[in-house]
Motif scaffolding. Structure first.
Motif, PDB file in Angstrom:
ATOM      1  N   ASP A   1      54.794  39.794  29.028  1.00 57.20           N
ATOM      2  CA  ASP A   1      53.703  39.908  29.684  1.00 57.20           C
ATOM      3  C   ASP A   1      52.687  38.735  29.179  1.00 57.20           C
ATOM      4  OD1 ASP A   1      54.649  41.513  31.491  1.00 57.20           O
ATOM      5  OD2 ASP A   1      53.530  43.362  30.697  1.00 57.20           O
ATOM      6  N   LEU A   2      52.647  38.852  27.886  1.00 56.94           N
ATOM      7  CA  LEU A   2      51.433  37.867  27.085  1.00 56.94           C
ATOM      8  C   LEU A   2      51.970  36.606  27.372  1.00 56.94           C
ATOM      9  CD1 LEU A   2      50.880  40.073  23.847  1.00 56.94           C
ATOM     10  CD2 LEU A   2      49.298  39.560  25.540  1.00 56.94           C
ATOM     11  N   ARG A   3      53.299  36.493  27.424  1.00 54.55           N
ATOM     12  CA  ARG A   3      53.849  34.987  27.606  1.00 54.55           C
ATOM     13  C   ARG A   3      53.541  34.591  28.923  1.00 54.55           C
ATOM     14  NH1 ARG A   3      59.329  32.897  24.690  1.00 54.55           N
ATOM     15  NH2 ARG A   3      58.396  31.070  25.333  1.00 54.55           N
ATOM     16  N   GLY A   4      53.568  35.434  29.930  1.00 56.00           N
ATOM     17  CA  GLY A   4      53.308  35.159  31.296  1.00 56.00           C
ATOM     18  C   GLY A   4      51.879  34.559  31.434  1.00 56.00           C
ATOM     19  N   LEU A   5      50.619  35.094  30.444  1.00 54.83           N
ATOM     20  CA  LEU A   5      49.562  34.667  30.344  1.00 54.83           C
ATOM     21  C   LEU A   5      49.492  33.138  29.903  1.00 54.83           C
ATOM     22  CD1 LEU A   5      47.803  37.744  29.706  1.00 54.83           C
ATOM     23  CD2 LEU A   5      47.939  36.712  31.768  1.00 54.83           C
ATOM     24  N   GLY A   6      50.498  32.813  29.212  1.00 50.13           N
ATOM     25  CA  GLY A   6      50.498  31.314  28.580  1.00 50.13           C
ATOM     26  C   GLY A   6      50.028  31.319  27.292  1.00 50.13           C
ATOM     27  N   LEU A   7      49.758  32.623  26.406  1.00 47.66           N
ATOM     28  CA  LEU A   7      49.120  32.767  25.351  1.00 47.66           C
ATOM     29  C   LEU A   7      49.875  32.193  24.264  1.00 47.66           C
ATOM     30  CD1 LEU A   7      46.631  34.164  24.253  1.00 47.66           C
ATOM     31  CD2 LEU A   7      47.976  36.185  23.761  1.00 47.66           C
ATOM     32  N   GLU A   8      51.064  31.657  24.303  1.00 46.70           N
ATOM     33  CA  GLU A   8      51.842  31.145  23.244  1.00 46.70           C
ATOM     34  C   GLU A   8      51.494  29.677  23.254  1.00 46.70           C
ATOM     35  OE1 GLU A   8      54.543  30.333  26.744  1.00 46.70           O
ATOM     36  OE2 GLU A   8      53.226  32.075  25.874  1.00 46.70           O
TER      37      GLU A   8
ATOM     38  N   ASP B   1      39.301  38.929  27.900  1.00 49.79           N
ATOM     39  CA  ASP B   1      39.022  40.172  28.761  1.00 49.79           C
ATOM     40  C   ASP B   1      40.462  40.502  29.518  1.00 49.79           C
ATOM     41  OD1 ASP B   1      36.460  40.625  28.041  1.00 49.79           O
ATOM     42  OD2 ASP B   1      35.457  39.543  29.865  1.00 49.79           O
ATOM     43  N   GLU B   2      41.082  39.423  30.049  1.00 45.64           N
ATOM     44  CA  GLU B   2      42.475  39.832  30.553  1.00 45.64           C
ATOM     45  C   GLU B   2      43.420  40.162  29.716  1.00 45.64           C
ATOM     46  OE1 GLU B   2      45.420  37.400  33.677  1.00 45.64           O
ATOM     47  OE2 GLU B   2      43.869  36.229  32.630  1.00 45.64           O
ATOM     48  N   VAL B   3      43.389  39.843  28.449  1.00 44.84           N
ATOM     49  CA  VAL B   3      44.417  40.325  27.369  1.00 44.84           C
ATOM     50  C   VAL B   3      44.178  41.623  26.785  1.00 44.84           C
ATOM     51  CG1 VAL B   3      45.066  39.879  25.024  1.00 44.84           C
ATOM     52  CG2 VAL B   3      44.798  38.008  26.719  1.00 44.84           C
ATOM     53  N   VAL B   4      42.743  41.964  26.711  1.00 49.76           N
ATOM     54  CA  VAL B   4      42.403  43.386  26.280  1.00 49.76           C
ATOM     55  C   VAL B   4      42.650  44.338  27.537  1.00 49.76           C
ATOM     56  CG1 VAL B   4      40.333  44.597  25.764  1.00 49.76           C
ATOM     57  CG2 VAL B   4      40.640  42.506  24.657  1.00 49.76           C
ATOM     58  N   ALA B   5      42.535  44.026  28.678  1.00 48.92           N
ATOM     59  CA  ALA B   5      42.996  44.872  29.804  1.00 48.92           C
ATOM     60  C   ALA B   5      44.189  45.220  29.756  1.00 48.92           C
ATOM     61  CB  ALA B   5      42.632  44.088  31.007  1.00 48.92           C
TER      62      ALA B   5
ATOM     63  N   VAL C   1      43.350  34.391  21.053  1.00 46.45           N
ATOM     64  CA  VAL C   1      43.065  34.197  22.382  1.00 46.45           C
ATOM     65  C   VAL C   1      41.981  33.403  22.777  1.00 46.45           C
ATOM     66  CG1 VAL C   1      42.842  35.849  24.508  1.00 46.45           C
ATOM     67  CG2 VAL C   1      43.999  36.527  22.408  1.00 46.45           C
ATOM     68  N   PRO C   2      42.146  32.356  23.807  1.00 46.43           N
ATOM     69  CA  PRO C   2      41.098  31.772  23.933  1.00 46.43           C
ATOM     70  C   PRO C   2      39.885  32.761  24.695  1.00 46.43           C
ATOM     71  CG  PRO C   2      42.695  30.524  24.761  1.00 46.43           C
ATOM     72  CD  PRO C   2      43.241  32.000  24.448  1.00 46.43           C
ATOM     73  N   ALA C   3      38.583  32.387  24.318  1.00 44.67           N
ATOM     74  CA  ALA C   3      37.535  33.242  24.674  1.00 44.67           C
ATOM     75  C   ALA C   3      37.640  33.763  26.212  1.00 44.67           C
ATOM     76  CB  ALA C   3      36.250  32.771  24.350  1.00 44.67           C
ATOM     77  N   GLU C   4      37.882  32.917  27.266  1.00 43.38           N
ATOM     78  CA  GLU C   4      37.767  33.017  28.582  1.00 43.38           C
ATOM     79  C   GLU C   4      39.074  33.690  28.994  1.00 43.38           C
ATOM     80  OE1 GLU C   4      39.810  29.004  27.695  1.00 43.38           O
ATOM     81  OE2 GLU C   4      38.282  30.096  27.034  1.00 43.38           O
ATOM     82  N   THR C   5      40.041  34.171  28.134  1.00 43.91           N
ATOM     83  CA  THR C   5      41.367  35.016  28.261  1.00 43.91           C
ATOM     84  C   THR C   5      41.190  36.386  27.813  1.00 43.91           C
ATOM     85  OG1 THR C   5      42.234  32.934  28.322  1.00 43.91           O
ATOM     86  CG2 THR C   5      43.587  34.845  28.495  1.00 43.91           C
TER      87      THR C   5
ATOM     88  N   ALA D   1      38.837  33.337  15.222  1.00 44.28           N
ATOM     89  CA  ALA D   1      39.802  32.440  15.001  1.00 44.28           C
ATOM     90  C   ALA D   1      39.440  30.853  15.011  1.00 44.28           C
ATOM     91  CB  ALA D   1      40.915  32.589  16.015  1.00 44.28           C
ATOM     92  N   ARG D   2      39.986  30.042  13.818  1.00 39.56           N
ATOM     93  CA  ARG D   2      39.256  28.722  13.871  1.00 39.56           C
ATOM     94  C   ARG D   2      40.387  27.658  14.332  1.00 39.56           C
ATOM     95  NH1 ARG D   2      35.532  31.244  13.668  1.00 39.56           N
ATOM     96  NH2 ARG D   2      33.908  31.290  12.468  1.00 39.56           N
ATOM     97  N   SER D   3      41.578  28.006  14.172  1.00 39.48           N
ATOM     98  CA  SER D   3      42.694  27.041  14.413  1.00 39.48           C
ATOM     99  C   SER D   3      43.930  27.704  15.052  1.00 39.48           C
ATOM    100  CB  SER D   3      42.972  26.201  13.205  1.00 39.48           C
ATOM    101  OG  SER D   3      44.051  25.256  13.714  1.00 39.48           O
ATOM    102  N   PRO D   4      44.151  27.784  16.207  1.00 38.16           N
ATOM    103  CA  PRO D   4      43.089  27.399  17.221  1.00 38.16           C
ATOM    104  C   PRO D   4      41.997  28.315  17.478  1.00 38.16           C
ATOM    105  CG  PRO D   4      45.011  28.576  18.272  1.00 38.16           C
ATOM    106  CD  PRO D   4      45.378  28.273  16.703  1.00 38.16           C
ATOM    107  N   ALA D   5      40.817  27.500  17.974  1.00 38.32           N
ATOM    108  CA  ALA D   5      39.844  28.404  18.015  1.00 38.32           C
ATOM    109  C   ALA D   5      39.985  29.398  19.202  1.00 38.32           C
ATOM    110  CB  ALA D   5      38.656  27.508  18.477  1.00 38.32           C
ATOM    111  N   GLY D   6      39.029  30.635  19.028  1.00 42.26           N
ATOM    112  CA  GLY D   6      39.071  31.807  19.858  1.00 42.26           C
ATOM    113  C   GLY D   6      38.867  32.930  19.368  1.00 42.26           C
ATOM    114  N   ASP D   7      39.139  34.145  20.086  1.00 40.35           N
ATOM    115  CA  ASP D   7      39.171  35.605  19.470  1.00 40.35           C
ATOM    116  C   ASP D   7      40.307  35.882  18.708  1.00 40.35           C
ATOM    117  OD1 ASP D   7      36.531  35.289  20.735  1.00 40.35           O
ATOM    118  OD2 ASP D   7      37.123  36.238  22.468  1.00 40.35           O
ATOM    119  N   VAL D   8      40.147  36.887  17.828  1.00 39.49           N
ATOM    120  CA  VAL D   8      41.576  37.405  17.343  1.00 39.49           C
ATOM    121  C   VAL D   8      41.648  39.018  18.007  1.00 39.49           C
ATOM    122  CG1 VAL D   8      42.519  38.236  15.255  1.00 39.49           C
ATOM    123  CG2 VAL D   8      41.227  36.111  15.178  1.00 39.49           C
ATOM    124  N   VAL D   9      42.690  39.328  18.472  1.00 36.28           N
ATOM    125  CA  VAL D   9      42.805  40.594  19.134  1.00 36.28           C
ATOM    126  C   VAL D   9      43.955  41.239  18.647  1.00 36.28           C
ATOM    127  CG1 VAL D   9      43.281  41.677  21.271  1.00 36.28           C
ATOM    128  CG2 VAL D   9      41.927  39.702  21.357  1.00 36.28           C
ATOM    129  N   MET D  10      43.732  42.415  17.844  1.00 35.49           N
ATOM    130  CA  MET D  10      44.866  43.120  17.165  1.00 35.49           C
ATOM    131  C   MET D  10      45.349  44.542  17.686  1.00 35.49           C
ATOM    132  SD  MET D  10      44.008  41.964  13.215  1.00 35.49           S
ATOM    133  CE  MET D  10      42.396  42.741  13.375  1.00 35.49           C
TER     134      MET D  10
END
Length: 321
Positions: free
Chosen positions: A59-66, A14-18, A8-12, A36-45
């Motif tokens: 819902d995750l695809r609705g956030l454009g996460l893919e 909080d929204e994903v965790v919520a 997850v991109p860092a700016e997204t 995460a390094r490639s792509p860079a960001g946070d890892v949420v599990m």
């Protein structure tokens, strides 16, 4: 339970965790900032009940996460946790009835590819069935049914029709029609070669065949058996019980019918060619119709079950590394 791993991109984040925390059926939420390094960001599990997985992915695809990160989901064979048990209890419906449409679409997409491997398996199955036809050997016929990979594109057509995905319909049809066309041409050549070596003769296909004669004598029972097999095959895919596919494979006569048609055509026996072609079409049509109706019914029943969805439980606390 399913295991979900997100980049997850860092700016997204909080929204994903919520979203994960408010989704009924999730547990074991973990956030690893900057992992995460490639792509860079946070890892949420997190772990999620299968019956909640489809809506969560949507819902995750609705956030454009893919597009901005990644979504990976896998089945977990064993989870020992009271939190997981509670999540499965709270999620609406039953895990065995849940359909993960993204997973089903991806699986049928892979199985509906007109590839060298797919065509090779289908041609080998058809040639094996040809040997069974000429020898009137039911064991060889059953073996050929088990080898044939044609259920993949058949399921792909049904899935694409329900999902209204015309490109997947075209792809699956091409794999089905093109694959059988190549397999039957190869089998006809195989028959001519076997005849040249004296292993096949015209008398072998003309003589009474009590064990395999049904292949070119289609009737309504042929369609009924194909329909029932199509229902069973579709349920095995949507419920992740792939072992049932073997039973489906050996209950329909798609590959033997194609083999008999090719052999009969090579010996100019057009009556058997036509009868085998009708058997092939009856089986293919019955499976596609059954698969489509089964998926539509599952989709409708799931909507009814999901309408009774309970309110979200208190979101679990994220564990940050």
């Amino acid at each position: 339970m399913l295991h979900l791993r997100l980049i997850v991109p860092a700016e997204t984040t909080d929204e994903v965790v919520a979203l994960l925390g408010s989704t009924v059926g999730t547990a074991h939420l973990v956030v690893l900032p900057g992992a995460a390094r490639s792509p860079a960001g946070d890892v949420v599990m997190c772990d999620v009940a299968r019956e909640a997985g489809d809506e969560l992915i949507r819902d995750l695809r609705g956030l454009g996460l893919e597009k901005s990160g990644s979504i990976t989901m896998e089945n977990m064979e064993l989870t020992l946790s009271d939190h997981a048990d509670r999540a499965e209890h709270e999620a609406p419906g039953d895990s065995a009835d849940a359909v993960l449409w993204e997973e089903l679409t991806e699986a049928t997409h892979e199985e509906s590819t007109f590839s060298v491997t797919y065509v090779s398996f289908l041609a080998l199955a058809t040639m094996l069935a040809a040997c069974g036809v000429m020898l009137d050997n039911a064991v060889l016929i059953v073996g050929a049914m088990a080898v044939g990979p044609e259920f993949g594109p058949l399921a792909g057509i049904s899935t694409a029709l329900v999902q209204r995905a015309p490109r997947l319909v075209a792809r699956s049809l091409w794999a089905l029609v093109g694959g059988f066309a190549v397999a039957m041409i190869v089998t006809a050549g195989f028959a001519w070669a076997m005849d040249a070596f004296g292993l096949f003769t015209s008398g072998m296909i003309d003589k009474p065949r009590p064990n395999t004669g049904f292949i070119w004598h289609p009737d309504w029972m042929s369609f009924v058996v194909a329909f029932l097999a199509g229902v069973a095959g579709t349920l095995s895919l949507t419920s992740a019980k792939s072992g049932a596919l073997i039973g489906v494979a050996i209950s329909v006569t798609t590959v033997p019918a194609a083999a008999n048609a090719a052999i009969a055509f090579s010996y100019s026996d057009y009556q058997q060619t036509v009868g085998s072609g009708q058997q092939l079409l009856a089986n293919l049509g019955g499976i596609i119709l059954a698969g489509t109706l089964t998926l539509l019914l599952q989709k409708g029943l799931w909507k009814i079950t999901h309408a009774r969805k309970p309110p979200a439980s208190t979101p679990g606390a994220a564990v940050r590394g």
